[in-house]
Design a protein around this motif. Structure first.
Motif, PDB file in Angstrom:
ATOM      1  N   ARG A  48       0.375  -0.957   0.321  1.00 29.57           N
ATOM      2  CA  ARG A  48       0.362   0.651   0.155  1.00 29.57           C
ATOM      3  C   ARG A  48       0.859   1.383   0.081  1.00 29.57           C
ATOM      4  O   ARG A  48       2.299   1.044   0.720  1.00 29.57           O
ATOM      5  N   GLU A  50       2.450   5.161   1.279  1.00 30.31           N
ATOM      6  CA  GLU A  50       2.647   5.768   1.957  1.00 30.31           C
ATOM      7  C   GLU A  50       2.790   6.798   1.365  1.00 30.31           C
ATOM      8  O   GLU A  50       2.610   7.690   3.176  1.00 30.31           O
ATOM      9  N   ASP A  73       1.737  12.425   3.333  1.00 25.75           N
ATOM     10  CA  ASP A  73       1.848  11.658   3.967  1.00 25.75           C
ATOM     11  C   ASP A  73       0.239  10.786   3.199  1.00 25.75           C
ATOM     12  O   ASP A  73      -0.529  11.756   3.437  1.00 25.75           O
ATOM     13  N   ASP A  75      -0.541   7.216   4.587  1.00 24.35           N
ATOM     14  CA  ASP A  75      -0.416   5.932   5.491  1.00 24.35           C
ATOM     15  C   ASP A  75      -1.693   6.588   6.627  1.00 24.35           C
ATOM     16  O   ASP A  75      -1.046   7.537   7.067  1.00 24.35           O
ATOM     17  N   SER A  78       0.099   6.412   9.969  1.00 26.96           N
ATOM     18  CA  SER A  78       1.029   7.834  10.370  1.00 26.96           C
ATOM     19  C   SER A  78       0.362   8.775  11.254  1.00 26.96           C
ATOM     20  O   SER A  78      -1.162   9.694  10.633  1.00 26.96           O
ATOM     21  N   TYR A  81      -0.292  11.834   8.848  1.00 23.16           N
ATOM     22  CA  TYR A  81      -1.769  11.435   7.240  1.00 23.16           C
ATOM     23  C   TYR A  81      -2.541  12.630   7.354  1.00 23.16           C
ATOM     24  O   TYR A  81      -2.594  13.602   8.159  1.00 23.16           O
TER      25      TYR A  81
END
Length: 497
Positions: A48, A50, A73, A75, A78, A81
């Motif tokens: 996936r 990130e 970002d 992810d 995270s 994000y």
């Protein structure tokens, strides 16, 4: 034969009545030390995403700052994000960063010495080419080298670089749209894949075509196909419909012999195919067909190999809407970006004026079937100044798109699909000169990045209302974010041999 080695891939994406059944079930090659991946089906099973890289443009915004490469970002696990986590400013002003490519990709799979560690970043207006090191620290890229415009002018007689693809030879090939004076000229620059020095032209002397834009190659069929936007000096500050009648925009696919570099055929798509932009072969390297989105009259053509040459047929047409309150009495949808999922099952494209993204099942290659649609802004929102008087599709004017309390300016444009096909990322900027003309609110407020959830089984698109990257809140002011790129390759960067 039941595929037991790749059951997840089989169950999710393939059925026995699909045309790529045999391709899907054949034995896939083992991995290599070269750049991933050996086939589109291996990339389909990749990790996936990130982070994403996006060029961000200040030209035409009134903010005198350099363009930059943003790292975002994406992810969900995270803490940062949906945030821009790094910005790499270019050392010059008004470059107009646009598209990007790689120093090495899946076309170099058999060469263990090649690594996908440099992003090639051409500037559409300044004609500079930046080489960005994303291998040392993928979350904080840095500039490795800059190719000055004079290198393109003097060595190749070309300017306005657009699409870059890595080649199996290790070289990098970049399509160009014009000559140094701003006239239309479709030629190709070759860079050394190690030093990034300009080698010269890919095409033979005197064989440049009238216009340039995008290109894609398919070595198994010894072919490269290039498309045509228009003369840079005509489109630089906006779109003037009179320039189409004056012959300053293209309408053809150009067919080239991949081995000899000779121009073989000019496939004129006519008025219905005016301004053919993004060209996509099917990812299966044995396939001798693909699709091209034609902006002006909002059509998609399928191109395919015949006994002796190449041909094209219109397979999708989005009707214009009769309107009032706009620059013309009829508004085309203006198909801009298109892409094909890695399993060659779905085709996606954006209608930059009407404001929607569409998903088509292309299992029947000659008869795409609409299976998903979502509106994300555009020019015909129901509370805007433009009223639709007549719509052949009988669709209501859409509501404005609001995510996390923000009304989305502009319209969906650049697309990037996750490797598994389940998430479609979208940005709203087309090109700063046209953004300023058609969506001045986006110039003031900046563009955005959105995410669409995709039904990969039956088709269908749904806006993820919890995802938004607002480029209107950047430290130096609102900016225009354009193309999206994954560090490990994606369905618009990689070509398989």
């Amino acid at each position: 034969q039941h595929n037991t080695k790749y059951p997840t891939l089989w169950n999710r994406h393939f059925h026995t009545n699909e045309p790529n059944f045999i391709y899907a079930t054949r034995k896939l090659p083992r991995s290599s030390a070269g750049p991933p991946h050996s086939s589109n089906l291996f990339l389909l099973q990749g990790p996936r995403e990130e982070i994403l890289y996006l060029p961000c443009i200040y030209r035409n915004t009134g903010i005198l700052k350099p363009d930059y490469l943003a790292t975002v970002d994406v992810d969900p696990k995270s803490p940062t994000y949906c945030q821009v986590i790094h910005r790499l400013p270019m050392p010059n002003l008004r470059d107009e960063l646009h598209h990007s490519g790689w120093n090495a990709c899946s076309s170099c799979f058999d060469d263990a010495s090649k690594k996908r560690n440099f992003l090639i970043l051409p500037s559409l207006i300044s004609s500079r080419i930046y080489v960005v090191d994303v291998g040392t620290n993928p979350r904080a890229p840095k500039i490795h080298k800059m190719v000055e415009p004079i290198e393109l002018y003097w060595k190749c007689g070309l300017a306005n670089p657009h699409t870059s693809h890595c080649l199996g030879s290790g070289q990098i090939m970049i399509s160009c749209m014009g000559d140094p004076s701003g006239n239309g000229k479709g030629g190709f620059v070759l860079l050394d894949g190690e030093t990034f020095e300009v080698i010269g032209n890919w095409e033979h002397q005197g064989e440049a075509v009238p216009f340039g834009y995008d290109f894609w190659y398919q070595p198994r069929h010894n072919v490269m196909i290039s498309t045509e936007w228009g003369a840079p000096k005509a489109l630089v500050n906006g779109f003037n419909p009179a320039h189409v009648q004056e012959g300053l925009y293209g309408s053809a696919l150009n067919i080239w012999d991949w081995t000899t570099h000779k121009k073989l055929q000019r496939l004129d798509l006519g008025e219905e195919g005016a301004i053919p932009l993004e060209v996509r072969f099917l990812h299966d390297p044995s396939a001798a067909e693909g699709y091209v989105g034609c902006a002006l009259n909002s059509t998609v053509f399928r191109f395919y190999k015949t006994e002796g040459d190449w041909a094209a047929e219109k397979v999708i047409s989005i009707p214009s809407k009769k309107v009032e309150g706009w620059m013309l009495p009829e508004m085309p949808s203006l198909i801009t970006d298109i892409l094909i999922s890695l399993d060659d099952r779905y085709l996606y494209f954006s209608n930059w004026l009407h404001g929607d993204i569409r998903q088509y099942d292309i299992t029947d290659r000659r008869n795409p079937r609409l299976v998903g649609q979502v509106f994300l802004g555009g020019s015909i929102v129901r509370d805007g100044p433009i009223r639709v008087l007549e719509d052949p599709e009988n669709q209501q004017q859409p509501r404005p798109c609001i995510i996390k309390g923000k009304r989305i300016p502009g319209s969906p444009q650049m697309l990037q699909l996750s490797l598994d096909g389940r998430r479609l990322y979208v940005t709203t900027s087309l090109y700063s000169g046209w953004d300023k003309q058609f969506y001045p609110d986006m110039i003031r407020e900046g563009s955005v990045m959105m995410q669409i959830d995709v039904d990969t089984v039956d088709g269908g698109l749904t806006l993820n209302e919890d995802f938004l990257v607002d480029f209107g809140k950047e430290p130096d002011g609102p900016v225009l974010a354009h193309e999206l790129r994954y560090p490990g390759g994606d369905c618009t960067s990689d070509i398989w041999l």
